[in-house]
Design a protein around this motif. Structure first.
Motif, PDB file in Angstrom:
ATOM      1  N   GLY A   1       1.988  -8.637  11.051  1.00  0.00           N
ATOM      2  CA  GLY A   1       0.916  -9.380  11.704  1.00  0.00           C
ATOM      3  C   GLY A   1      -0.352  -8.568  11.789  1.00  0.00           C
ATOM      4  O   GLY A   1      -0.389  -7.389  11.426  1.00  0.00           O
ATOM      5  N   ASP A   2      -1.390  -9.235  12.262  1.00  0.00           N
ATOM      6  CA  ASP A   2      -2.694  -8.610  12.425  1.00  0.00           C
ATOM      7  C   ASP A   2      -2.666  -7.740  13.688  1.00  0.00           C
ATOM      8  O   ASP A   2      -2.245  -8.215  14.749  1.00  0.00           O
ATOM      9  N   VAL A   3      -3.082  -6.491  13.560  1.00  0.00           N
ATOM     10  CA  VAL A   3      -3.048  -5.563  14.701  1.00  0.00           C
ATOM     11  C   VAL A   3      -3.707  -6.200  15.934  1.00  0.00           C
ATOM     12  O   VAL A   3      -3.153  -6.180  17.028  1.00  0.00           O
TER      13      VAL A   3
ATOM     14  N   PHE B   1       0.833  -1.199   0.000  1.00  0.00           N
ATOM     15  CA  PHE B   1       0.000   0.000   0.000  1.00  0.00           C
ATOM     16  C   PHE B   1       0.867   1.248   0.000  1.00  0.00           C
ATOM     17  O   PHE B   1       1.847   1.333   0.719  1.00  0.00           O
TER      18      PHE B   1
ATOM     19  N   GLU C   1       1.884  -4.084  10.702  1.00  0.00           N
ATOM     20  CA  GLU C   1       1.280  -4.168   9.364  1.00  0.00           C
ATOM     21  C   GLU C   1       1.100  -5.637   8.975  1.00  0.00           C
ATOM     22  O   GLU C   1       1.964  -6.472   9.218  1.00  0.00           O
ATOM     23  N   LEU C   2      -0.033  -5.911   8.331  1.00  0.00           N
ATOM     24  CA  LEU C   2      -0.386  -7.277   7.967  1.00  0.00           C
ATOM     25  C   LEU C   2       0.428  -7.825   6.777  1.00  0.00           C
ATOM     26  O   LEU C   2       0.841  -8.986   6.789  1.00  0.00           O
TER      27      LEU C   2
ATOM     28  N   TYR D   1       0.125  13.651   6.185  1.00  0.00           N
ATOM     29  CA  TYR D   1       1.088  13.212   7.195  1.00  0.00           C
ATOM     30  C   TYR D   1       1.577  14.377   8.056  1.00  0.00           C
ATOM     31  O   TYR D   1       1.775  14.225   9.261  1.00  0.00           O
TER      32      TYR D   1
ATOM     33  N   ASP E   1      -4.101   4.145  11.271  1.00  0.00           N
ATOM     34  CA  ASP E   1      -4.450   4.436   9.866  1.00  0.00           C
ATOM     35  C   ASP E   1      -4.997   3.164   9.212  1.00  0.00           C
ATOM     36  O   ASP E   1      -4.378   2.593   8.313  1.00  0.00           O
TER      37      ASP E   1
ATOM     38  N   TYR F   1      -1.277  -0.273  11.515  1.00  0.00           N
ATOM     39  CA  TYR F   1      -1.629  -0.343  10.088  1.00  0.00           C
ATOM     40  C   TYR F   1      -0.607   0.503   9.332  1.00  0.00           C
ATOM     41  O   TYR F   1      -0.939   1.491   8.685  1.00  0.00           O
TER      42      TYR F   1
ATOM     43  N   THR G   1       5.489   4.731   6.175  1.00  0.00           N
ATOM     44  CA  THR G   1       5.640   6.167   5.911  1.00  0.00           C
ATOM     45  C   THR G   1       5.487   7.000   7.188  1.00  0.00           C
ATOM     46  O   THR G   1       6.340   7.825   7.498  1.00  0.00           O
TER      47      THR G   1
END
Ligand code: SAH
Length: 471
Positions: A381-383, A303, A355-356, A315, A400, A334, A339
């Protein structure tokens, strides 16, 4: 009013993201993709108390603010934009009204500081990424390449004049379409699951001008025997066909710099760009973009905000909202390609990104090293799950999430950290307000909020809010 009726009237307002409201016989009718002030003739397609819907049959009179000239030639057939006919100021007014209404439904007007909607620094040709689809404009028609026709799952509109991307996108689209049209290469038919050409994925960094092109096809090559070379002399192999396409793209005169031409195979039944296998036909499979003085390596499947200049505004805003980060541990949940984490790392004690997508985490690590940042780390990983396993406790949290917002199981865990300040960046305000209800119940007050128009001409809005824990 009943289903099948024809109604006429003036669109009163548009609710996020594209729901025009028309009152018929004192009843609310939702008519999608309309503009406030338009006089429309509508077919009632659904009649249910409070949930009636209609479809525009004819625009009888344009809204007073609509432009007559300079409008994108693909508007209104193309499903990409909904506000092409409106001056930019008008688009901003509509979006600001929508977002205020949504936020006020949770935190009443006056209870927080509303800082307005910040415009996109580039209102035109602002996108750094486009995913074009192959198909036909009408059933059995010529090969088309572009966006889905408004409201259609199958029909494609060839968008050689698209106004929200740089002309380089249009040049690449046109050359690709011509190349495959001349060779009678079939597109993938979603219903039948047969055919070859699926998507053309183009990314072009606004700051560096670097361009990455990826052709997504199936692995089906049974049609190859019918495909002739340009002179019609001999049959081509798939390799020769792709090689010819690559040559055609490489030969284009572009303002930006072509850094990679890729071929991705995707046999999945879903209509998404998915990576089963990617082959580099020319150059490399990544490109660089620069934001706020930092450099980011971007890979095809991670992304990255689609409006680079807008992302800088977004940002910067998020950084100012989180406030003083000195000596603080910040969680960037996320985190994508990292960034936000990297932007904060320079002014924080430590930043942890979660982040996944593993490919994005790898890119984030590489980017952080490239930018000389040693105090940020990234966890794949999953939050919701990672939060249970983390030893570290944050002082501040930056959120985010994707369009659907925060998973209902993850949200209470975020609240349980009890941090003083949370900044929530959201690309879908309806998901945001759903989550805000829970933050409010969890003891957070929204103290300020604003929006950034990352998606001119479309219905999209990005919102940033600051949540403070009530003591
Ligand atoms: N903050 C980044 C990315 C935001 S987009 C930026 O500004 O560029 C949202 C990101 O959340 C995507 O990268 C997506 O892959 C990731 N994501 C989606 N669901 C997730 C989950 N359950 N856990 C962790 N990350 C997730």
């Amino acid at each position: 009013m009943k289903k099948g009726d024809i109604a006429e009237g003036i669109i009163e307002r548009v609710e996020f993201p594209n729901k025009g409201i028309l009152t018929v016989d004192g009843e609310r009718l939702v008519v999608k993709n309309t503009i406030p002030g338009q006089t429309v003739r509508v077919l009632v397609t659904k009649r249910r108390k409070g949930k009636s819907e209609g479809r525009v049959v004819e625009v009888l009179k344009k809204a007073p603010q609509e432009r007559e000239e300079g409008v994108c030639p693909h508007f209104t057939r193309c499903g990409g934009c909904i506000y092409q006919s409106l001056p930019y100021e008008e688009q901003l007014n509509i979006k600001e009204g929508q977002i205020k209404e949504l936020l006020f439904s949770v935190y009443p007007e006056g209870s927080f500081l509303w800082q307005g909607l910040k415009p996109s620094p580039l209102p035109d040709r602002y996108r750094n990424k486009m995913e074009f689809s192959f198909g036909d404009e009408v059933k059995g028609g010529d090969l088309a390449l572009g966006m889905h026709r408004r409201g259609s799952f199958y029909d494609i509109v060839t968008t050689t004049d698209c106004r929200i991307v740089h002309q380089d996108f249009c040049r690449i689209l046109e050359a690709t379409l011509t190349y495959f049209q001349r060779r009678n290469v079939p597109f993938y038919q979603k219903l039948l699951h047969i055919g070859y050409l699926r998507h053309l994925f183009v990314r072009r960094a606004v700051k560096t001008g670097e361009i990455l092109v990826d052709l997504v096809t199936t692995t089906q090559t049974g049609w190859m025997e019918e495909v002739k070379s340009e002179k019609g002399e001999s049959n081509l192999t798939e390799e020769e066909l792709l090689d010819g396409w690559k040559e055609a793209v490489c030969a284009l005169e572009l303002e930006g710099k072509l850094v990679g031409v890729l071929h991705t195979q995707n046999d999945s039944l879903a209509d998404v760009v998915q990576n089963d296998r990617t082959e580099v036909l020319y150059g490399q499979d990544y490109f660089f973009e620069e934001l706020l003085g930092l450099r980011f390596k971007i890979t095809p499947f991670s992304f990255f905000q689609t409006n680079s200049a807008g992302a800088e505004v977004l940002y910067e805003t998020a950084r100012s909202y989180i406030g003083d980060t000195k000596d603080k541990v910040v969680f960037d949940l996320y985190s994508g390609t990292g960034t936000i984490a990297q932007m904060l790392a320079a002014v924080a004690k430590q930043v942890v990104g979660v982040e996944l997508v593993e490919e994005a985490v790898e890119a984030a690590k590489e980017n952080a090293a490239g930018n000389g940042l040693k105090n940020c780390s990234f966890i794949a990983g999953d939050v919701g799950k990672v939060m249970d396993e983390l030893e570290e406790k944050p002082d501040l949290i930056m959120l985010d999430p994707p369009r659907d917002g925060i998973h209902p199981k993850a949200l209470p865990k975020i609240i349980r950290f009890g941090v003083e300040r949370i900044v929530y960046i959201s690309c879908k305000p309806t998901s945001l307000v759903r989550d805000l209800v829970l933050f409010k119940e969890g003891g957070y007050q929204m103290t300020k909020a604003c929006a950034v128009d990352m998606f001119p001409y479309t219905g999209g809005i990005e919102t940033v809010v600051l949540l403070k824990q009530l003591k």
